[in-house]
Motif scaffolding. Structure first.
Motif, mmCIF file in Angstrom:
data_model
loop_
_atom_site.group_PDB
_atom_site.id
_atom_site.type_symbol
_atom_site.label_atom_id
_atom_site.label_comp_id
_atom_site.label_asym_id
_atom_site.label_seq_id
_atom_site.Cartn_x
_atom_site.Cartn_y
_atom_site.Cartn_z
ATOM 1 N N THR A 5 0.799 -1.105 0.021
ATOM 2 C CA THR A 5 -0.080 0.142 0.008
ATOM 3 C C THR A 5 0.812 1.338 0.005
ATOM 4 N N ASP A 6 1.812 1.284 0.731
ATOM 5 C CA ASP A 6 3.009 2.269 0.888
ATOM 6 C C ASP A 6 3.456 2.483 -0.500
ATOM 7 N N ILE A 7 4.026 1.410 -1.192
ATOM 8 C CA ILE A 7 4.643 1.553 -2.424
ATOM 9 C C ILE A 7 3.554 2.073 -3.458
ATOM 10 N N MET A 8 2.467 1.854 -3.563
ATOM 11 C CA MET A 8 1.430 2.113 -4.303
ATOM 12 C C MET A 8 1.087 3.607 -4.107
ATOM 13 N N LYS A 9 1.116 4.274 -2.822
ATOM 14 C CA LYS A 9 1.094 5.552 -2.682
ATOM 15 C C LYS A 9 2.309 6.394 -3.090
ATOM 16 N N GLN A 10 3.427 5.997 -3.031
ATOM 17 C CA GLN A 10 4.386 6.605 -3.517
ATOM 18 C C GLN A 10 4.605 6.602 -4.997
ATOM 19 N N ALA A 11 4.246 5.582 -5.611
ATOM 20 C CA ALA A 11 4.124 5.499 -7.076
ATOM 21 C C ALA A 11 2.946 6.538 -7.525
ATOM 22 N N LYS A 12 1.924 6.519 -7.065
ATOM 23 C CA LYS A 12 1.045 7.558 -7.350
ATOM 24 C C LYS A 12 1.324 8.928 -7.180
ATOM 25 N N ALA A 13 2.233 9.274 -6.356
ATOM 26 C CA ALA A 13 2.643 10.468 -6.016
ATOM 27 C C ALA A 13 3.661 10.982 -6.990
ATOM 28 N N LEU A 14 4.534 9.882 -7.265
ATOM 29 C CA LEU A 14 5.712 10.121 -8.345
ATOM 30 C C LEU A 14 5.073 10.482 -9.617
ATOM 31 N N GLN A 15 4.028 9.692 -10.074
ATOM 32 C CA GLN A 15 3.080 9.867 -11.204
ATOM 33 C C GLN A 15 2.680 11.239 -11.212
ATOM 34 N N SER A 16 2.046 11.790 -10.370
ATOM 35 C CA SER A 16 1.477 13.168 -10.086
ATOM 36 C C SER A 16 2.508 14.214 -10.350
ATOM 37 N N LYS A 17 3.704 13.944 -9.514
ATOM 38 C CA LYS A 17 4.845 15.022 -9.756
ATOM 39 C C LYS A 17 5.531 15.020 -11.378
ATOM 40 N N MET A 18 5.646 13.676 -11.760
ATOM 41 C CA MET A 18 6.055 13.684 -13.191
ATOM 42 C C MET A 18 5.029 14.358 -14.043
ATOM 43 N N GLU A 19 3.535 14.237 -13.981
ATOM 44 C CA GLU A 19 2.756 15.065 -14.770
ATOM 45 C C GLU A 19 2.963 16.621 -14.507
ATOM 46 N N GLY A 20 3.227 16.962 -13.473
ATOM 47 C CA GLY A 20 3.507 18.527 -13.259
ATOM 48 C C GLY A 20 4.791 18.730 -13.822
ATOM 49 N N MET A 90 14.342 15.733 -14.043
ATOM 50 C CA MET A 90 14.004 14.268 -13.957
ATOM 51 C C MET A 90 14.934 13.819 -12.718
ATOM 52 N N LYS A 91 15.868 14.143 -12.729
ATOM 53 C CA LYS A 91 17.335 13.612 -11.515
ATOM 54 C C LYS A 91 16.689 14.369 -10.482
ATOM 55 N N ASP A 92 16.223 15.856 -10.468
ATOM 56 C CA ASP A 92 15.843 16.206 -9.122
ATOM 57 C C ASP A 92 14.641 15.509 -8.805
ATOM 58 N N LEU A 93 13.562 15.207 -9.689
ATOM 59 C CA LEU A 93 12.364 14.551 -9.294
ATOM 60 C C LEU A 93 12.413 13.319 -8.659
ATOM 61 N N THR A 94 13.529 12.365 -9.187
ATOM 62 C CA THR A 94 13.731 10.936 -8.622
ATOM 63 C C THR A 94 14.661 10.695 -7.877
ATOM 64 N N GLY A 95 15.473 11.728 -7.418
ATOM 65 C CA GLY A 95 16.370 11.899 -6.495
ATOM 66 C C GLY A 95 17.621 10.906 -7.101
ATOM 67 N N GLY A 96 17.828 11.178 -8.207
ATOM 68 C CA GLY A 96 18.853 10.560 -8.958
ATOM 69 C C GLY A 96 18.609 8.664 -9.284
ATOM 70 N N LEU A 97 17.605 8.294 -8.691
ATOM 71 C CA LEU A 97 17.383 7.000 -9.143
ATOM 72 C C LEU A 97 17.130 6.822 -10.735
#
Length: 105
Positions: A5-20, A90-97
């Motif tokens: 559940t935590d991973i899914m929440k993080q993935a959804k948050a990352l998707q929202s940030k990527m759209e922004g 993208m690097k800033d958004l993903t923390g370099g991952l």
């Protein structure tokens, strides 16, 4: 299942940030130049050419090929800058991952 559940929440948050970020890149404008600034190409952060400016002294019939080459060079300069800008954001958004295939901008 709490971890999933935590991973899914993080993935959804990352998707929202990527759209922004995609919207932000579309609004950005980068300028590429060639010939010491005689040719300028303005491009969005997503690579769409918005404007081309050509110095009047290049508007000679016998220098058409030079002008064509400079337009290509300025366009490539602008495109290179947009790709670098997108990679930095993208690097800033993903923390370099590293992102899996299909998650790029």
């Amino acid at each position: 299942m709490k971890n999933l559940t935590d991973i899914m929440k993080q993935a959804k948050a990352l998707q929202s940030k990527m759209e922004g970020l995609q919207s932000e890149l579309e609004a950005l404008e980068v300028e590429g130049t060639a010939g010491g600034g005689l040719v300028r190409v303005a491009m969005t952060g997503k690579g769409q050419v918005k404007r081309v400016a050509i110095a009047p002294e290049l508007m000679k019939a016998d220098e058409r090929e030079i002008l064509e080459d400079l337009i290509v060079a300025a366009s490539n300069d602008a495109k290179s800058k947009t790709e670098k800008l997108a990679a930095e954001k993208m690097k800033d958004l993903t923390g370099g991952l590293p992102m899996p295939p299909g998650f790029g901008l």
